[in-house]
Design a protein around this motif. Structure first.
Motif, PDB file in Angstrom:
ATOM      1  N   ILE A  58     -19.552  -4.731 -11.573  1.00 35.68           N
ATOM      2  CA  ILE A  58     -18.823  -4.360 -10.224  1.00 35.68           C
ATOM      3  C   ILE A  58     -18.078  -3.546  -9.697  1.00 35.68           C
ATOM      4  CG2 ILE A  58     -17.621  -5.977  -9.345  1.00 35.68           C
ATOM      5  CD1 ILE A  58     -20.881  -4.845  -7.387  1.00 35.68           C
ATOM      6  N   TYR A  59     -17.124  -3.709 -10.526  1.00 36.99           N
ATOM      7  CA  TYR A  59     -15.913  -3.048 -11.097  1.00 36.99           C
ATOM      8  C   TYR A  59     -15.795  -1.422 -11.261  1.00 36.99           C
ATOM      9  CZ  TYR A  59     -13.296  -7.579 -12.358  1.00 36.99           C
ATOM     10  OH  TYR A  59     -12.721  -8.691 -12.186  1.00 36.99           O
ATOM     11  N   SER A  60     -15.493  -0.511  -9.866  1.00 35.93           N
ATOM     12  CA  SER A  60     -15.424   0.768 -10.278  1.00 35.93           C
ATOM     13  C   SER A  60     -16.934   1.431 -10.013  1.00 35.93           C
ATOM     14  CB  SER A  60     -14.759   1.207 -11.277  1.00 35.93           C
ATOM     15  OG  SER A  60     -12.978   1.037 -10.706  1.00 35.93           O
ATOM     16  N   THR A  85     -17.886  -9.670 -19.257  1.00 33.37           N
ATOM     17  CA  THR A  85     -17.816  -8.932 -18.546  1.00 33.37           C
ATOM     18  C   THR A  85     -19.040 -10.116 -16.929  1.00 33.37           C
ATOM     19  OG1 THR A  85     -19.213  -6.518 -17.263  1.00 33.37           O
ATOM     20  CG2 THR A  85     -20.773  -8.138 -19.125  1.00 33.37           C
ATOM     21  N   LYS A  86     -20.009  -9.358 -16.400  1.00 32.98           N
ATOM     22  CA  LYS A  86     -19.964 -10.199 -15.457  1.00 32.98           C
ATOM     23  C   LYS A  86     -20.974  -9.590 -14.241  1.00 32.98           C
ATOM     24  CE  LYS A  86     -14.678 -11.552 -14.117  1.00 32.98           C
ATOM     25  NZ  LYS A  86     -14.685  -9.735 -13.717  1.00 32.98           N
ATOM     26  N   PHE A  87     -21.970 -10.031 -13.902  1.00 34.91           N
ATOM     27  CA  PHE A  87     -23.285 -10.161 -13.527  1.00 34.91           C
ATOM     28  C   PHE A  87     -23.133 -10.774 -11.824  1.00 34.91           C
ATOM     29  CE2 PHE A  87     -25.736 -14.021 -12.747  1.00 34.91           C
ATOM     30  CZ  PHE A  87     -25.311 -14.892 -14.024  1.00 34.91           C
ATOM     31  N   PHE A 167     -19.113 -19.567 -15.384  1.00 31.19           N
ATOM     32  CA  PHE A 167     -18.788 -19.230 -13.990  1.00 31.19           C
ATOM     33  C   PHE A 167     -17.458 -18.855 -13.574  1.00 31.19           C
ATOM     34  CE2 PHE A 167     -22.761 -22.655 -13.544  1.00 31.19           C
ATOM     35  CZ  PHE A 167     -23.129 -21.854 -14.215  1.00 31.19           C
ATOM     36  N   SER A 168     -17.703 -18.224 -12.410  1.00 29.99           N
ATOM     37  CA  SER A 168     -17.072 -17.879 -11.394  1.00 29.99           C
ATOM     38  C   SER A 168     -17.172 -17.695 -10.035  1.00 29.99           C
ATOM     39  CB  SER A 168     -16.409 -16.161 -12.635  1.00 29.99           C
ATOM     40  OG  SER A 168     -15.441 -15.328 -10.585  1.00 29.99           O
ATOM     41  N   ASP A 169     -16.012 -18.056  -9.368  1.00 28.60           N
ATOM     42  CA  ASP A 169     -16.215 -18.336  -7.716  1.00 28.60           C
ATOM     43  C   ASP A 169     -17.572 -19.054  -7.139  1.00 28.60           C
ATOM     44  OD1 ASP A 169     -14.394 -16.571  -7.907  1.00 28.60           O
ATOM     45  OD2 ASP A 169     -15.155 -15.235  -6.730  1.00 28.60           O
ATOM     46  N   GLY A 227      -2.587 -10.889  -5.781  1.00 26.63           N
ATOM     47  CA  GLY A 227      -2.586  -9.201  -5.509  1.00 26.63           C
ATOM     48  C   GLY A 227      -1.421  -8.800  -5.575  1.00 26.63           C
ATOM     49  N   GLY A 228      -0.156  -8.924  -5.734  1.00 31.99           N
ATOM     50  CA  GLY A 228       1.247  -8.347  -6.076  1.00 31.99           C
ATOM     51  C   GLY A 228       1.983  -8.809  -5.132  1.00 31.99           C
ATOM     52  N   PHE A 229       1.290  -9.962  -3.762  1.00 32.92           N
ATOM     53  CA  PHE A 229       2.831 -10.853  -3.089  1.00 32.92           C
ATOM     54  C   PHE A 229       3.190 -10.727  -4.081  1.00 32.92           C
ATOM     55  CE2 PHE A 229       3.540 -14.474  -1.249  1.00 32.92           C
ATOM     56  CZ  PHE A 229       4.436 -13.323   0.470  1.00 32.92           C
ATOM     57  N   GLY A 232       6.661  -9.937  -5.693  1.00 33.17           N
ATOM     58  CA  GLY A 232       8.327  -9.585  -4.385  1.00 33.17           C
ATOM     59  C   GLY A 232       8.173  -8.087  -3.188  1.00 33.17           C
ATOM     60  N   LYS A 233       6.768  -7.701  -4.034  1.00 37.22           N
ATOM     61  CA  LYS A 233       7.732  -6.112  -3.466  1.00 37.22           C
ATOM     62  C   LYS A 233       7.551  -6.392  -2.335  1.00 37.22           C
ATOM     63  CE  LYS A 233       3.268  -4.191  -5.222  1.00 37.22           C
ATOM     64  NZ  LYS A 233       3.146  -3.576  -6.038  1.00 37.22           N
ATOM     65  N   TYR A 234       7.125  -6.961  -1.557  1.00 39.70           N
ATOM     66  CA  TYR A 234       6.267  -6.526  -0.239  1.00 39.70           C
ATOM     67  C   TYR A 234       7.878  -7.915   0.254  1.00 39.70           C
ATOM     68  CZ  TYR A 234       2.226  -5.316  -1.356  1.00 39.70           C
ATOM     69  OH  TYR A 234       1.076  -4.766  -1.699  1.00 39.70           O
ATOM     70  N   PRO A 250      -9.130  -5.958   0.417  1.00 41.04           N
ATOM     71  CA  PRO A 250     -10.475  -5.972   0.541  1.00 41.04           C
ATOM     72  C   PRO A 250     -10.742  -7.282  -0.284  1.00 41.04           C
ATOM     73  CG  PRO A 250      -9.869  -5.711  -1.919  1.00 41.04           C
ATOM     74  CD  PRO A 250      -8.891  -5.106  -0.938  1.00 41.04           C
ATOM     75  N   PHE A 251     -10.511  -8.064  -0.799  1.00 47.40           N
ATOM     76  CA  PHE A 251     -10.632  -9.822   0.314  1.00 47.40           C
ATOM     77  C   PHE A 251     -10.346 -10.343   1.282  1.00 47.40           C
ATOM     78  CE2 PHE A 251      -9.629  -8.904  -4.721  1.00 47.40           C
ATOM     79  CZ  PHE A 251     -10.789  -8.963  -5.419  1.00 47.40           C
ATOM     80  N   GLY A 252      -9.918  -9.479   2.269  1.00 45.55           N
ATOM     81  CA  GLY A 252     -10.334  -9.990   3.778  1.00 45.55           C
ATOM     82  C   GLY A 252      -9.766 -10.596   4.062  1.00 45.55           C
TER      83      GLY A 252
HETATM   84  N1  LIG Z   1     -14.199 -13.283 -10.550  1.00 42.24           N
HETATM   85  C1  LIG Z   1     -13.435 -12.573  -9.969  1.00 42.24           C
HETATM   86  O1  LIG Z   1     -14.003 -12.725  -8.316  1.00 42.24           O
HETATM   87  C2  LIG Z   1     -12.009 -11.962  -9.396  1.00 42.24           C
HETATM   88  C3  LIG Z   1     -12.036 -11.507  -8.864  1.00 42.24           C
HETATM   89  C4  LIG Z   1     -10.277 -10.739  -8.298  1.00 42.24           C
HETATM   90  C5  LIG Z   1      -9.676  -9.940  -9.624  1.00 42.24           C
HETATM   91  N2  LIG Z   1     -10.408 -11.083 -10.559  1.00 42.24           N
HETATM   92  C6  LIG Z   1     -10.252 -10.376 -12.139  1.00 42.24           C
HETATM   93  O2  LIG Z   1      -9.003 -10.747 -12.377  1.00 42.24           O
HETATM   94  C7  LIG Z   1      -7.792  -9.974 -12.819  1.00 42.24           C
HETATM   95  C8  LIG Z   1      -6.100  -9.827 -12.060  1.00 42.24           C
HETATM   96  O3  LIG Z   1      -7.000  -9.673 -10.403  1.00 42.24           O
HETATM   97  P1  LIG Z   1      -5.806  -8.674  -9.628  1.00 42.24           P
HETATM   98  O4  LIG Z   1      -5.634  -7.968  -9.528  1.00 42.24           O
HETATM   99  O5  LIG Z   1      -6.019  -9.429  -8.069  1.00 42.24           O
HETATM  100  O6  LIG Z   1      -4.486 -10.027 -10.442  1.00 42.24           O
HETATM  101  P2  LIG Z   1      -3.053  -9.892  -9.413  1.00 42.24           P
HETATM  102  O7  LIG Z   1      -2.079 -10.269 -10.459  1.00 42.24           O
HETATM  103  O8  LIG Z   1      -2.532 -11.310  -8.081  1.00 42.24           O
HETATM  104  O9  LIG Z   1      -2.805  -8.677  -8.285  1.00 42.24           O
HETATM  105  C9  LIG Z   1      -3.000  -7.321  -9.615  1.00 42.24           C
HETATM  106  C10 LIG Z   1      -2.282  -5.865  -8.328  1.00 42.24           C
HETATM  107  O10 LIG Z   1      -0.289  -6.933  -8.557  1.00 42.24           O
HETATM  108  C11 LIG Z   1       0.007  -5.630  -8.669  1.00 42.24           C
HETATM  109  N3  LIG Z   1       0.809  -5.932  -9.680  1.00 42.24           N
HETATM  110  C12 LIG Z   1       0.733  -6.634 -10.838  1.00 42.24           C
HETATM  111  N4  LIG Z   1       1.748  -6.548 -11.721  1.00 42.24           N
HETATM  112  C13 LIG Z   1       2.638  -5.834 -10.817  1.00 42.24           C
HETATM  113  C14 LIG Z   1       4.010  -5.871 -11.079  1.00 42.24           C
HETATM  114  N5  LIG Z   1       4.871  -6.099 -12.346  1.00 42.24           N
HETATM  115  N6  LIG Z   1       5.253  -5.059 -10.470  1.00 42.24           N
HETATM  116  C15 LIG Z   1       4.249  -4.893  -9.152  1.00 42.24           C
HETATM  117  N7  LIG Z   1       3.297  -4.847  -8.687  1.00 42.24           N
HETATM  118  C16 LIG Z   1       2.610  -5.354  -9.589  1.00 42.24           C
HETATM  119  C17 LIG Z   1      -1.003  -3.955  -8.735  1.00 42.24           C
HETATM  120  O11 LIG Z   1      -1.257  -3.763  -7.718  1.00 42.24           O
HETATM  121  P3  LIG Z   1      -0.416  -2.436  -6.944  1.00 42.24           P
HETATM  122  O12 LIG Z   1       0.188  -1.675  -7.566  1.00 42.24           O
HETATM  123  O13 LIG Z   1      -1.699  -1.724  -5.898  1.00 42.24           O
HETATM  124  O14 LIG Z   1      -0.074  -3.667  -5.874  1.00 42.24           O
HETATM  125  C18 LIG Z   1      -2.344  -5.113  -9.613  1.00 42.24           C
HETATM  126  O15 LIG Z   1      -2.630  -4.490  -9.618  1.00 42.24           O
HETATM  127  C19 LIG Z   1      -8.793  -8.343 -12.289  1.00 42.24           C
HETATM  128  O16 LIG Z   1      -8.597  -7.120 -13.034  1.00 42.24           O
HETATM  129  C20 LIG Z   1     -10.021  -9.004 -12.570  1.00 42.24           C
HETATM  130  O17 LIG Z   1     -10.309  -8.899 -13.571  1.00 42.24           O
HETATM  131  C21 LIG Z   1     -11.877 -11.617 -11.007  1.00 42.24           C
END
Ligand SMILES: NC(=O)c1ccc[n+]([C@@H]2O[C@H](COP(=O)([O-])OP(=O)(O)OC[C@H]3O[C@@H](n4cnc5c(N)ncnc54)[C@H](OP(=O)(O)O)[C@@H]3O)[C@@H](O)[C@H]2O)c1
Length: 358
Positions: A58-60, A85-87, A167-169, A227-229, A232-234, A250-252
């Motif tokens: 699903i990614y991109s 990978t995932k389905f 399994f995920s989620d 997701g970046g929270f 500490g950039k916010y 997108p995760f709501g």
């Molecule tokens: N199984 C599932 O349902 C599921 C769901 C979600 C993700 N995943 C997998 O998990 C992986 C990681 O998830 P995630 O992307 O949500 O992880 P995350 O580490 O929580 O967030 C990553 C995002 O945070 C920001 N970021 C990361 N490192 C940073 C840094 N050093 N400084 C500042 N900003 C930074 C970037 O977004 P910005 O720069 O846009 O802020 C980056 O895209 C995905 O790639 C995917 O493979 C799986």
């Protein structure tokens, strides 16, 4: 610790790095990395010794798989890399693919046998390989019997198109039921669980972690930085960074809650003590949690990834771990109280009994 501190993923012979490369950011999309940036991220992860790459159909809209497949071919690294990978999400009609929901093919999504075979063939084509090392059920569909999922994925292991599945989620009972069916039938079972897990999302500790331990599944946290929270950039006064959390999520859900700001305050303190970034301390915390096998790091730029990889060499003291654990503890649910020290003392005549695996 470094990315070459390989460990077995669950009860299996598949050895993986403690940080896995998430590629949800690879390919076109609002908060994604283009091909050049994705290649830099992939190369930096490989240069640091990482061997575990995670994508999804699903990614991109499939572009992430195509890019990962291309980078693996270009670097001749197929045998070195644990490719996952995932389905599950619908390929014909889903808000996640940018195509409005409705009127789609019901057999282009879900965990039914018909879709799994279709999805895997499409993923193998995009990845340019004849097998994947781990095939993830991306999300539980609530419809397909667990017996059918185990049968289909076990058959694909035997056919050599996937080496393992996971399994995920999903609810913990679904993974546990699959694991039990598989071990009773002496057929391949799931080896890992991919769940949202971070300092601000610890609910899975209650049911999923014990099920994973009992079923021989390694836990793989996604969104360990929320997701970046947790970078500490916010901050409370200004949540308008250009990162993905400032737009529509997108995760709501919103990460900007009083509870989460309090967790971030403690994380910042701990990071300052360690002379590191909050993101690195948050990843070091996740990696150190019992049951966690490999933590998924996501990045939009190579600098973000390099910073995140540095977390592998940070180790938090017991005091720092417990301050982070305390500030982020989830409200205990019904089942958590059943295994409490007090109940155990009541059951074992006042003795402190340690269970196997604790
Ligand atoms: N199984 C599932 O349902 C599921 C769901 C979600 C993700 N995943 C997998 O998990 C992986 C990681 O998830 P995630 O992307 O949500 O992880 P995350 O580490 O929580 O967030 C990553 C995002 O945070 C920001 N970021 C990361 N490192 C940073 C840094 N050093 N400084 C500042 N900003 C930074 C970037 O977004 P910005 O720069 O846009 O802020 C980056 O895209 C995905 O790639 C995917 O493979 C799986």
């Amino acid at each position: 610790m470094s990315l070459t501190n390989f460990r077995a993923l669950g009860r299996s012979g598949l050895v993986v790095s403690p940080l896995a490369l998430g590629t949800m950011t690879f390919g076109p999309g609002g908060w994604n990395a283009d091909e050049a940036a994705s290649r830099e991220i992939f190369d930096a992860y490989r240069d640091a010794g990482g061997n575990f790459v995670d994508t999804a159909d699903i990614y991109s809209g499939g572009a992430s798989e195509e890019l990962v497949g291309r980078f693996i071919r270009e670097t001749g690294s197929r045998d070195d890399i644990v490719l996952a990978t995932k389905f599950g999400f619908n390929a014909s009609s889903s808000p996640l693919t940018g195509v409005a929901c409705g009127g789609g093919n019901p057999h282009a999504g879900g965990a039914g046998s018909k879709n799994i075979h279709r999805a895997l063939d499409a993923s193998l084509t995009r990845l340019g390989t004849d097998h994947v090392d781990i095939y993830w059920m991306h999300i539980w569909d609530g419809v397909t019997p667990v017996e059918e999922i185990v049968q289909t994925l076990g058959d694909l292991v035997r056919a050599g198109k996937i080496r393992h599945y996971a399994f995920s989620d999903m609810p913990a009972w679904v993974a546990m039921k699959a694991s039990t069916i598989a071990s009773e039938r002496r057929v391949p079972g799931p080896i890992a669980m991919q769940v949202e897990y971070s300092l601000v999302a610890r609910e899975v500790e209650a049911e999923h972690f014990p099920a994973a331990r009992d079923g021989g599944m390694g836990v793989m946290p996604w969104s360990p930085l929320a997701g970046g929270f947790l970078t500490g950039k916010y901050d409370r006064e200004n949540t308008a960074d250009t990162g993905r959390l400032s737009g529509a999520n997108p995760f709501g859900d919103s990460k900007f809650t009083d509870r989460n700001w309090a967790i971030l305050d403690t994380l910042r303190e701990v990071a300052a003590e360690c002379d590191c970034e909050p993101a690195q301390a948050a990843l070091a915390w996740a990696m150190a949690r019992p049951g966690v096998a490999s933590t998924l790091v996501g990045a939009r730029t190579v600098d973000q990834l390099k910073g995140n990889i540095a977390a592998a060499s940070i180790s938090l003291s017991d005091d720092q771990m417990s301050r982070l654990n305390n500030v982020s503890a989830s409200t205990p649910g019904f089942t958590s109280s059943l295994a409490s020290p007090m109940i155990r003392r009541m059951l074992y005549g006042g003795h402190e009994i340690t269970a196997w695996g604790e």
